[in-house]
Design a protein around this motif. Structure first.
Motif, PDB file in Angstrom:
ATOM      1  N   GLU A 123       0.846  -1.222  -0.102  1.00  0.00           N
ATOM      2  CA  GLU A 123       0.013   0.220  -0.046  1.00  0.00           C
ATOM      3  C   GLU A 123       0.912   1.064  -0.028  1.00  0.00           C
ATOM      4  O   GLU A 123       0.640   2.133  -0.802  1.00  0.00           O
ATOM      5  CB  GLU A 123      -0.993  -0.126   1.090  1.00  0.00           C
ATOM      6  N   HIS A 124       1.814   1.400   0.650  1.00  0.00           N
ATOM      7  CA  HIS A 124       2.806   2.531   1.009  1.00  0.00           C
ATOM      8  C   HIS A 124       3.707   2.605  -0.219  1.00  0.00           C
ATOM      9  O   HIS A 124       3.945   3.793  -0.660  1.00  0.00           O
ATOM     10  CB  HIS A 124       3.322   2.543   2.370  1.00  0.00           C
ATOM     11  N   PHE A 125       4.020   1.687  -0.864  1.00  0.00           N
ATOM     12  CA  PHE A 125       4.813   1.424  -1.874  1.00  0.00           C
ATOM     13  C   PHE A 125       3.916   2.221  -3.319  1.00  0.00           C
ATOM     14  O   PHE A 125       4.524   3.221  -3.871  1.00  0.00           O
ATOM     15  CB  PHE A 125       5.307   0.225  -2.422  1.00  0.00           C
ATOM     16  N   LEU A 126       2.598   1.827  -3.411  1.00  0.00           N
ATOM     17  CA  LEU A 126       1.969   2.590  -4.247  1.00  0.00           C
ATOM     18  C   LEU A 126       1.827   4.020  -4.159  1.00  0.00           C
ATOM     19  O   LEU A 126       1.789   4.629  -5.019  1.00  0.00           O
ATOM     20  CB  LEU A 126       0.305   1.656  -4.083  1.00  0.00           C
ATOM     21  N   ARG A 127       1.557   4.280  -2.728  1.00  0.00           N
ATOM     22  CA  ARG A 127       1.430   5.629  -2.275  1.00  0.00           C
ATOM     23  C   ARG A 127       2.581   6.386  -2.873  1.00  0.00           C
ATOM     24  O   ARG A 127       2.982   7.631  -3.486  1.00  0.00           O
ATOM     25  CB  ARG A 127       1.238   6.147  -0.963  1.00  0.00           C
ATOM     26  N   ALA A 128       3.912   5.846  -2.522  1.00  0.00           N
ATOM     27  CA  ALA A 128       5.339   6.369  -2.857  1.00  0.00           C
ATOM     28  C   ALA A 128       5.500   6.775  -4.196  1.00  0.00           C
ATOM     29  O   ALA A 128       5.950   7.450  -4.589  1.00  0.00           O
ATOM     30  CB  ALA A 128       6.319   5.523  -2.130  1.00  0.00           C
ATOM     31  N   LEU A 129       4.790   5.757  -5.143  1.00  0.00           N
ATOM     32  CA  LEU A 129       4.906   5.981  -6.635  1.00  0.00           C
ATOM     33  C   LEU A 129       4.472   7.383  -6.925  1.00  0.00           C
ATOM     34  O   LEU A 129       4.769   8.048  -7.808  1.00  0.00           O
ATOM     35  CB  LEU A 129       4.365   4.960  -7.057  1.00  0.00           C
ATOM     36  N   GLY A 130       3.520   7.935  -6.201  1.00  0.00           N
ATOM     37  CA  GLY A 130       2.875   9.211  -6.590  1.00  0.00           C
ATOM     38  C   GLY A 130       3.597  10.298  -5.942  1.00  0.00           C
ATOM     39  O   GLY A 130       3.384  11.598  -6.466  1.00  0.00           O
ATOM     40  N   THR A 131       4.486  10.236  -5.151  1.00  0.00           N
ATOM     41  CA  THR A 131       5.321  11.212  -4.525  1.00  0.00           C
ATOM     42  C   THR A 131       6.747  11.253  -4.600  1.00  0.00           C
ATOM     43  O   THR A 131       7.285  12.175  -4.517  1.00  0.00           O
ATOM     44  CB  THR A 131       4.872  11.276  -3.006  1.00  0.00           C
ATOM     45  N   VAL A 132       7.268  10.181  -4.957  1.00  0.00           N
ATOM     46  CA  VAL A 132       8.684  10.265  -4.973  1.00  0.00           C
ATOM     47  C   VAL A 132       9.450  11.179  -5.893  1.00  0.00           C
ATOM     48  O   VAL A 132       8.836  11.403  -7.121  1.00  0.00           O
ATOM     49  CB  VAL A 132       9.208   8.808  -5.346  1.00  0.00           C
ATOM     50  N   ASP A 133      10.424  11.796  -5.439  1.00  0.00           N
ATOM     51  CA  ASP A 133      11.163  12.614  -6.462  1.00  0.00           C
ATOM     52  C   ASP A 133      12.043  11.885  -7.556  1.00  0.00           C
ATOM     53  O   ASP A 133      13.063  11.671  -7.020  1.00  0.00           O
ATOM     54  CB  ASP A 133      11.941  13.572  -5.727  1.00  0.00           C
ATOM     55  N   VAL A 134      11.502  11.673  -8.676  1.00  0.00           N
ATOM     56  CA  VAL A 134      12.382  11.062  -9.870  1.00  0.00           C
ATOM     57  C   VAL A 134      13.707  11.743 -10.256  1.00  0.00           C
ATOM     58  O   VAL A 134      14.522  11.140 -10.736  1.00  0.00           O
ATOM     59  CB  VAL A 134      11.500  10.643 -10.875  1.00  0.00           C
ATOM     60  N   ALA A 135      13.675  12.977  -9.789  1.00  0.00           N
ATOM     61  CA  ALA A 135      15.122  13.870 -10.098  1.00  0.00           C
ATOM     62  C   ALA A 135      16.200  13.430  -9.293  1.00  0.00           C
ATOM     63  O   ALA A 135      17.376  13.725  -9.468  1.00  0.00           O
ATOM     64  CB  ALA A 135      14.645  15.130 -10.184  1.00  0.00           C
ATOM     65  N   ARG A 136      15.892  12.818  -8.017  1.00  0.00           N
ATOM     66  CA  ARG A 136      16.746  12.298  -6.979  1.00  0.00           C
ATOM     67  C   ARG A 136      17.513  11.020  -7.429  1.00  0.00           C
ATOM     68  O   ARG A 136      16.750  10.183  -8.060  1.00  0.00           O
ATOM     69  CB  ARG A 136      16.304  12.374  -5.735  1.00  0.00           C
ATOM     70  N   PRO A 137      18.662  10.846  -7.409  1.00  0.00           N
ATOM     71  CA  PRO A 137      19.458   9.413  -7.632  1.00  0.00           C
ATOM     72  C   PRO A 137      18.873   8.502  -6.648  1.00  0.00           C
ATOM     73  O   PRO A 137      18.621   8.934  -5.548  1.00  0.00           O
ATOM     74  CB  PRO A 137      20.870   9.719  -7.702  1.00  0.00           C
ATOM     75  N   GLY A 138      18.887   7.100  -7.172  1.00  0.00           N
ATOM     76  CA  GLY A 138      18.377   6.073  -6.195  1.00  0.00           C
ATOM     77  C   GLY A 138      17.022   5.899  -6.066  1.00  0.00           C
ATOM     78  O   GLY A 138      16.575   5.836  -5.025  1.00  0.00           O
ATOM     79  N   VAL A 139      16.117   6.095  -7.207  1.00  0.00           N
ATOM     80  CA  VAL A 139      14.732   6.039  -7.466  1.00  0.00           C
ATOM     81  C   VAL A 139      14.007   5.213  -6.619  1.00  0.00           C
ATOM     82  O   VAL A 139      13.379   5.343  -5.616  1.00  0.00           O
ATOM     83  CB  VAL A 139      14.314   6.157  -8.765  1.00  0.00           C
ATOM     84  N   VAL A 140      14.551   3.553  -6.914  1.00  0.00           N
ATOM     85  CA  VAL A 140      13.850   2.462  -6.191  1.00  0.00           C
ATOM     86  C   VAL A 140      14.192   2.570  -4.857  1.00  0.00           C
ATOM     87  O   VAL A 140      13.355   2.387  -3.872  1.00  0.00           O
ATOM     88  CB  VAL A 140      14.228   1.026  -6.841  1.00  0.00           C
ATOM     89  N   GLY A 141      15.507   3.162  -4.382  1.00  0.00           N
ATOM     90  CA  GLY A 141      15.818   2.917  -2.875  1.00  0.00           C
ATOM     91  C   GLY A 141      14.973   3.966  -2.266  1.00  0.00           C
ATOM     92  O   GLY A 141      14.483   3.608  -1.041  1.00  0.00           O
ATOM     93  N   ASN A 142      14.784   5.124  -2.867  1.00  0.00           N
ATOM     94  CA  ASN A 142      13.918   6.056  -2.095  1.00  0.00           C
ATOM     95  C   ASN A 142      12.391   5.583  -2.113  1.00  0.00           C
ATOM     96  O   ASN A 142      11.635   5.829  -1.009  1.00  0.00           O
ATOM     97  CB  ASN A 142      14.081   7.224  -3.104  1.00  0.00           C
ATOM     98  N   LEU A 143      11.978   5.008  -3.072  1.00  0.00           N
ATOM     99  CA  LEU A 143      10.583   4.317  -2.733  1.00  0.00           C
ATOM    100  C   LEU A 143      10.435   3.424  -1.786  1.00  0.00           C
ATOM    101  O   LEU A 143       9.672   3.236  -1.112  1.00  0.00           O
ATOM    102  CB  LEU A 143      10.195   3.671  -4.382  1.00  0.00           C
ATOM    103  N   LEU A 144      11.289   2.292  -1.917  1.00  0.00           N
ATOM    104  CA  LEU A 144      11.460   1.506  -0.867  1.00  0.00           C
ATOM    105  C   LEU A 144      11.466   1.867   0.563  1.00  0.00           C
ATOM    106  O   LEU A 144      10.967   1.706   1.524  1.00  0.00           O
ATOM    107  CB  LEU A 144      12.455   0.173  -1.130  1.00  0.00           C
ATOM    108  N   SER A 145      12.410   3.078   0.689  1.00  0.00           N
ATOM    109  CA  SER A 145      12.829   3.663   1.934  1.00  0.00           C
ATOM    110  C   SER A 145      11.354   4.139   2.568  1.00  0.00           C
ATOM    111  O   SER A 145      11.020   4.204   3.603  1.00  0.00           O
ATOM    112  CB  SER A 145      13.691   4.517   1.746  1.00  0.00           C
ATOM    113  N   ALA A 146      10.723   4.927   1.604  1.00  0.00           N
ATOM    114  CA  ALA A 146       9.572   5.750   2.018  1.00  0.00           C
ATOM    115  C   ALA A 146       8.358   4.467   2.414  1.00  0.00           C
ATOM    116  O   ALA A 146       7.627   4.860   3.447  1.00  0.00           O
ATOM    117  CB  ALA A 146       9.051   6.490   0.686  1.00  0.00           C
ATOM    118  N   ALA A 147       8.093   3.591   1.573  1.00  0.00           N
ATOM    119  CA  ALA A 147       7.264   2.560   1.938  1.00  0.00           C
ATOM    120  C   ALA A 147       7.443   1.904   3.219  1.00  0.00           C
ATOM    121  O   ALA A 147       6.503   1.666   4.026  1.00  0.00           O
ATOM    122  CB  ALA A 147       7.281   1.614   0.861  1.00  0.00           C
ATOM    123  N   PHE A 148       8.807   1.692   3.532  1.00  0.00           N
ATOM    124  CA  PHE A 148       9.169   1.076   4.928  1.00  0.00           C
ATOM    125  C   PHE A 148       8.963   2.047   5.891  1.00  0.00           C
ATOM    126  O   PHE A 148       8.361   1.356   6.997  1.00  0.00           O
ATOM    127  CB  PHE A 148      10.730   0.614   4.880  1.00  0.00           C
TER     128      PHE A 148
END
Length: 273
Positions: A123-148
């Motif tokens: 659920e929180h990974f899906l939410r992070a897809l809408g908010t993660v800053d794709v301009a920052r490096p490490g996109v998937v790491g940022n997604l997983l960190s936010a979801a966790f």
């Protein structure tokens, strides 16, 4: 009652302990047939195969040690953009590509909480897809960190009240945070003189909250390599104390599990472990 959004339910199907297995099954189906869900490796570049790449194959490629940071970020920027169109297939596809990371996060959460950790992380990974800053490096790491982080906070709130003392009654589970919570394991390590307060903060941020070492160095104004060496020495002392029983704790293995994991980070010069 299913607490997920309709989009999440549509993307992932049945809840429960088999949720991530169900997602993987559906994800594999997306990669089959004459027109599988795929990306154009030729347009993405960065050493990816110069052809259409079905998402299950893409997931395997991105996990391989030879895959560059640039290739991972390029692929994930595209996946996030596709997911943000609202197309359920692409949202499910993004979850599928992230499955290895989601499984590990769910594994760590399951050591701490008795709730539906798989549904929470998805659920929180899906939410992070809408908010993660794709301009920052490490996109998937940022997604997983936010979801966790969000899933951990939600599950902590949903845990039943606890007296703070271990419950050894038949069929009972270990009480929820704060008893045995990794943050308190670090606090006890500081009180015992195993690590310093600054080292506890560094370990907590870069392993439990998964802030990248690069981001932590920038935020604190300290050299990344200095932090890397300081963290390595502190982790060695901490793990030795846990394994020796000096910091005996029902959730001490969460610290061991987290600190034994190498987190891929965007490089700032030569690549370091």
């Amino acid at each position: 009652m299913d607490r997920r959004t309709p989009a999440a339910a549509l993307a992932v199907g049945q809840r429960g302990e088999t949720l991530l297995n169900d997602i993987e099954y559906r994800f594999r189906l997306l990669g089959q047939g004459p027109r599988p869900l795929s990306v154009d490796g030729h347009r993405l570049g960065h050493g990816l195969p110069r052809r259409r790449i079905a998402l299950p194959e893409l997931s395997t490629i991105l996990m391989h040690p030879s895959c560059s940071y640039a290739a991972r970020d390029a692929a994930w920027r595209l996946l996030v953009q596709r997911a943000r169109t609202g197309d359920p297939a692409w949202r499910a596809g993004a979850i599928g590509v992230a499955l290895p990371g989601l499984r590990f996060k769910a594994y760590l959460l399951a050591k701490l909480f008795t709730g539906d950790v798989q549904a929470a992380i998805v659920e929180h990974f899906l939410r992070a897809l809408g908010t993660v800053d794709v301009a920052r490096p490490g996109v998937v790491g940022n997604l997983l960190s936010a979801a966790f982080s969000k899933a951990r906070a939600e599950l902590r709130e949903l845990e039943p009240a606890s007296s703070g003392a271990p419950n050894h009654a038949s069929g009972a589970v270990l009480p929820p945070a704060p008893y045995g919570h990794p943050d308190l394991v670090l606090a006890r390590a500081v009180n015992a003189g195993v690590i310093s307060g600054q080292e506890a903060e560094l370990i907590g941020a870069t392993y439990l909250e998964e802030v990248s070492l690069t981001a932590y160095a920038e935020a604190t104004g300290q050299p990344r390599w200095t932090l890397y060496k300081r963290r390595g020495a502190a982790v060695a002392r901490l793990r030795a104390a846990i394994e020796s029983g000096e910091l005996s704790d029902p959730y001490g293995d969460v610290i061991n599990e987290a600190t034994a994991t190498v987190v891929l980070e965007a490089p700032t010069g030569r690549r370091r472990p």
